[in-house]
Write a protein that holds these residues in place. Structure first.
Motif, PDB file in Angstrom:
ATOM      1  N   TRP A  40       0.865  -1.189   0.000  1.00 51.88           N
ATOM      2  CA  TRP A  40       0.000   0.000   0.000  1.00 51.88           C
ATOM      3  C   TRP A  40       0.897   1.232   0.000  1.00 51.88           C
ATOM      4  CZ3 TRP A  40      -5.016   1.037  -0.752  1.00 51.88           C
ATOM      5  CH2 TRP A  40      -5.507   2.273  -0.340  1.00 51.88           C
TER       6      TRP A  40
ATOM      7  N   LEU B  59      -3.634   5.139   9.384  1.00 51.29           N
ATOM      8  CA  LEU B  59      -3.851   4.871  10.806  1.00 51.29           C
ATOM      9  C   LEU B  59      -4.444   3.485  11.028  1.00 51.29           C
ATOM     10  CD1 LEU B  59      -7.163   5.270  11.529  1.00 51.29           C
ATOM     11  CD2 LEU B  59      -6.578   7.637  11.202  1.00 51.29           C
ATOM     12  N   SER B  60      -4.209   2.970  12.220  1.00 51.13           N
ATOM     13  CA  SER B  60      -4.767   1.673  12.620  1.00 51.13           C
ATOM     14  C   SER B  60      -5.372   1.798  14.003  1.00 51.13           C
ATOM     15  CB  SER B  60      -3.686   0.594  12.652  1.00 51.13           C
ATOM     16  OG  SER B  60      -3.120   0.439  11.380  1.00 51.13           O
TER      17      SER B  60
ATOM     18  N   LEU C 173      -8.007  -2.388   5.866  1.00 54.88           N
ATOM     19  CA  LEU C 173      -7.444  -3.723   6.080  1.00 54.88           C
ATOM     20  C   LEU C 173      -7.712  -4.127   7.525  1.00 54.88           C
ATOM     21  CD1 LEU C 173      -5.594  -6.078   5.060  1.00 54.88           C
ATOM     22  CD2 LEU C 173      -3.664  -4.769   5.965  1.00 54.88           C
TER      23      LEU C 173
HETATM   24  C1  BTN Z   1      -6.569  -2.251   0.676  1.00 54.13           C
HETATM   25  O1  BTN Z   1      -7.469  -1.646   0.111  1.00 54.13           O
HETATM   26  O2  BTN Z   1      -5.864  -3.057   0.067  1.00 54.13           O
HETATM   27  C2  BTN Z   1      -6.321  -1.993   2.135  1.00 54.13           C
HETATM   28  C3  BTN Z   1      -5.359  -0.868   2.368  1.00 54.13           C
HETATM   29  C4  BTN Z   1      -5.159  -0.538   3.832  1.00 54.13           C
HETATM   30  C5  BTN Z   1      -4.081   0.487   4.054  1.00 54.13           C
HETATM   31  C6  BTN Z   1      -3.999   0.921   5.487  1.00 54.13           C
HETATM   32  S1  BTN Z   1      -2.948   2.304   5.708  1.00 54.13           S
HETATM   33  C7  BTN Z   1      -2.971   2.090   7.427  1.00 54.13           C
HETATM   34  C8  BTN Z   1      -2.923   0.605   7.698  1.00 54.13           C
HETATM   35  N1  BTN Z   1      -1.551   0.112   7.747  1.00 54.13           N
HETATM   36  C9  BTN Z   1      -1.283  -0.710   6.746  1.00 54.13           C
HETATM   37  O3  BTN Z   1      -0.182  -1.260   6.539  1.00 54.13           O
HETATM   38  N2  BTN Z   1      -2.363  -0.884   5.969  1.00 54.13           N
HETATM   39  C10 BTN Z   1      -3.496  -0.133   6.471  1.00 54.13           C
END
Ligand code: BTN
Length: 283
Positions: free
Chosen positions: A89, A98-99, A152
């Motif tokens: 990504w 963010l998570s 995700l």
């Molecule tokens: C997708 O559509 O494939 C999912 C993408 C998710 C990206 C976010 S950015 C914050 C969090 N940390 C990551 O490594 N991935 C998610």
């Protein structure tokens, strides 16, 4: 409460794309500003802020056992941002990466509900900027046919000890600088609006909106699903569904009460799809 951390990786990479001079223009987020006036009781009560990490989902997973429900990890840059289906990504300066660590009382089999709640919150947050954002099944936020936000969700254990919901929004990013393979399929809020947005304000709205959905997940999931359905661009479209073992072509006729996509396949059969990559056909 927020804890500000320096990047975990000392080798500063100012831009994922090697164009650091462009992204340096974007000022850093200030976590204290995000929390000032943030009216949530769970989501974002604790924020951990980093200048640079590999992936906020990985940072969140590494601390999930020891933090409270709603703890939010935010970074300026991800050097190994993760997408679904094992994809990278792209996460340069200017985006919102963010998570959120969640500790809901639900079996892991229902974790998809968290993704639906997050998708709805993200779509509503973007729509508040008078952008016609829609949801592409299962959880992309699109503007027209271009993706602006991905989600995700990663879970741990059958009884759902915790779940990590990672949200990536292409906010203040010049999409002309995206890697070629995603350039035509991606957009950003800045590109759509013709000006940059206040990322602090956006994050506040997103966290507030997500908490609203999170709190009504237990008793009002059907209502959440109805709103999500209303914003789903996939229904009625010709689609291609890619799974590791098969590719299905047909017309998306709706989603059931668990968010699974119902396809009327070209061979006449009805299929219920719970996971996979969905491509909207142009015809
Ligand atoms: C997708 O559509 O494939 C999912 C993408 C998710 C990206 C976010 S950015 C914050 C969090 N940390 C990551 O490594 N991935 C998610």
């Amino acid at each position: 409460m927020h804890i500000e951390r320096q990047k975990e990786d000392k080798s500063r990479v100012d831009s994922t794309f090697g164009m650091g001079h462009i992204f340096k223009e974007v000022p850093d987020l200030i976590p204290a500003e995000i929390q000032r006036g943030l009216n949530t009781s769970i989501i974002g009560k604790t924020i951990e802020y980093y200048r640079e990490v590999k992936s906020t989902n990985s940072v969140a997973a590494s601390m999930a056992d020891d933090v409270e429900d709603g703890t939010t990890i935010i970074t300026e840059i991800q050097t190994r941002g993760r997408g679904r289906r094992g994809r990278i990504w792209a996460s340069p300066r200017g985006g919102i990466w963010l998570s959120i660590v969640l500790k809901p009382r639900m079996p892991a089999a229902r974790a998809y509900r968290l993704t639906i709640a997050a998708g709805l919150a993200a779509a509503k947050t973007i729509r508040a900027y008078e952008i016609d954002a829609k949801i592409k099944w299962p959880n992309d936020i699109i503007i027209g046919n271009k993706k602006v936000c991905g989600i995700l969700t990663e879970t741990e254990a059958e009884q759902l000890k915790y779940a990590i919901v990672g949200i990536g929004v292409d906010a203040n990013i010049d999409t002309r600088l995206f890697p070629e393979e995603i350039r035509d399929r991606s957009t950003s809020l800045q590109t759509e609006l013709g000006e940059s947005i206040d990322r602090v304000e956006f994050i506040k709205r997103l966290l507030t909106g997500f908490e609203y959905e999170y709190l009504r997940l237990y008793k009002q999931f059907p209502q959440i699903l109805d709103e999500w359905r209303y914003l789903l661009a996939t229904t009625g479209k010709r689609v291609q569904i890619n799974n590791p073992s098969t590719t299905i072509y047909g017309k998306a006729v709706g989603v059931d009460r668990e968010g699974a996509l119902i396809i009327k396949c070209d061979d006449g059969f009805i299929e219920r799809i719970v996971a996979g990559e969905c491509i909207h056909a142009s015809i």
